[in-house]
Enzyme design. Structure first.
Site, short mmCIF file in Angstrom:
data_model
loop_
_atom_site.label_atom_id
_atom_site.label_comp_id
_atom_site.label_asym_id
_atom_site.label_seq_id
_atom_site.Cartn_x
_atom_site.Cartn_y
_atom_site.Cartn_z
CB SER A 141 -0.96 -0.05 1.20
OG SER A 141 -1.93 0.96 1.11
CG ASP A 381 -6.60 -1.56 -4.10
OD1 ASP A 381 -7.12 -0.96 -3.14
OD2 ASP A 381 -5.42 -1.96 -4.10
CG HIS A 409 -5.43 -2.23 -0.33
ND1 HIS A 409 -4.80 -1.56 -1.36
CD2 HIS A 409 -4.80 -1.84 0.81
CE1 HIS A 409 -3.85 -0.79 -0.87
NE2 HIS A 409 -3.82 -0.95 0.44
#
Length: 452
Positions: A141, A381, A409
């Protein structure tokens, strides 16, 4: 700790301002995780960059090592779990420590040094102190954003890069990011209510109750309608829709006097909404998208007005439509409703008005990249726009994409060892270039042009 695993603490002293190495110093902490099956020095380093911004690194548990990505990583690497500056056991930046910096202006200037560019420079100093050889990096991320900054400004320090759910938009500002984000949130809401149509009425009843009654949770959180909507951040994880449904199913209870929110619901909500353990996430979230002299100026709030379906008060008053949850957005009201953020309200406003953010990426350097890069991109996502990620994949020379709809995610953790194992395999066995008809197919090096 699982037998056969060795944990070693490392504390590094780094400049607060890397442009002034002789000035103020801070500490960054990292935990080394190695398999205790021989000399650790025989394995290369893998630096793990956590998502966020403002989250500390994961604390390894037995389950992580027996079946998770960390257990897979220690088979090949000495893993270094970094508490990025301001988090965990690194020099903290919280409501308790920031007042020592001085007034609001000084606190804001201090935090301008807590973005991806500074994290990368910390990592480079750490690398030189741990042997100096180029090392591997795994960015999840926001950690992937940091990895792309690393590729931009210090590629000589990198042997290979793995990115999961973290290929950033290279040239868009915060407004651009959120104009893409709100439609994704609408899609996640539609999917949630498709699976749980009974929750349409439940959510409307909860929102109506909050609209009519000021609700203060046991920890002091002011539960407004907007704060309730922000529980939609759960919809971006593999089991998030189910967890949100179960949270809602016993949210309301009937008392002798009126309908109330149940104690169980209130407890779970205050835990879900609190930024007490991650204040930098709220303070620095929009700043992680800023790359020019323009202030972010509460971009998520301004852009939200372009999507009136998220106006719960209007929806309640005028329609029978579902109340839409929101996702990964930060607003001024967070610093009023969350007791952990209230002391930081003026600081948040100062950061939103800051003019002077520098670039986080160098497209020219990325276009001539020579470091092997493999990235998992998730087609659904919620937090990082897939189209933006694929455009960036096309802009980084030699980047191989693993495009998948199998995970959300959080695929790195939700998949156990599967996602990381697949990325490592791709790094060792790169696929041939794709045809022009499929510019970014699953498990392929990115080709020119943005994928549709």
């Amino acid at each position: 700790m699982r037998p056969g695993i060795r944990l070693t603490d490392h504390v590094f002293t780094v400049p607060l301002r890397h442009a002034s190495p002789g000035g103020e110093l801070i500490e960054v902490y990292a935990r080394e995780v190695t398999a205790d099956d021989g000399p650790a020095e025989t394995r290369p380093w893998l630096l793990y960059l956590q998502g966020g911004p403002g989250h500390r690194s994961p604390r390894p548990l037995d389950a992580d090592l027996s079946g998770g990505w960390l257990g897979r990583a220690v088979q090949d690497y000495r893993v270094l779990l970094l508490d990025q500056r301001g988090t965990g056991r690194s020099t903290p930046a919280t409501r308790q420590t920031l007042p020592a910096r001085g007034d609001t202006r000084r606190q804001a200037e201090y935090l301008t040094h807590f973005r991806a560019d500074s994290i990368v420079r910390d990592a480079e100093l750490m690398r030189r102190l741990t042997g100096g050889a180029p090392w591997s990096v795994l960015g999840q991320s926001f950690g992937g954003f940091c990895a792309v900054s690393y590729l931009s400004f210090a590629p000589d320090g990198l042997a290979e890069v793995f990115i999961t759910g973290g290929l950033p938009c290279l040239d868009g500002d915060a407004d651009h990011i959120y104009r893409a984000a709100y439609p994704r949130m609408e899609d996640k809401n539609a999917l949630f209510y498709h699976h749980y149509p009974q929750d349409v009425a439940t959510v409307r009843r909860i929102a109506a109750h909050l609209s009519d009654h000021e609700t203060v949770l046991p920890d002091g959180t002011l539960l407004t309608v907007e704060a309730f909507q922000s529980l939609g951040i759960m919809l971006g994880t593999t089991d998030g829709a189910d967890r949100l449904h179960y949270l809602l199913e016993d949210a309301l209870c009937r008392t002798p006097h009126r309908q109330e929110l149940s104690d169980h619901f209130q407890h779970q909500v205050q835990v879900a909404l609190s930024f007490g353990s991650r204040p930098l996430y709220a303070l620095m979230h929009e700043a992680c998208y800023a790359q020019d002299l323009s202030p972010t100026a509460w971009a998520a709030t301004r852009v939200r007005k372009q999507f009136p379906r998220f106006d719960a008060e209007r929806v309640l008053a005028e329609t029978a439509a579902p109340i839409l949850f929101t996702g990964e957005t930060i607003h001024p009201w967070h610093f009023r409703t969350d007791p952990a953020l209230r002391p930081l309200r003026d600081l948040a406003a100062a950061l939103a008005g800051y003019e002077g953010w520098g670039p986080l990426y160098d497209p020219a350097a990325l276009a001539r990249n020579e470091v092997p890069v493999v990235a998992a991109v998730y087609t659904d996502d919620l937090y990082v726009d897939t189209r933006h990620s694929l455009a960036t994949a096309n802009a980084v020379k030699g980047l191989t994409v693993h495009l998948t709809d199998e995970y959300e995610h959080d695929g790195l953790t939700a998949s156990g060892a599967t996602v990381l194992d697949h990325l490592v395999h791709l790094a060792r066995n790169p696929r041939p270039l794709p045809s022009k008809a499929h510019p970014c197919p699953q498990d392929s090096p990115a080709a020119a042009g943005e994928a549709e």
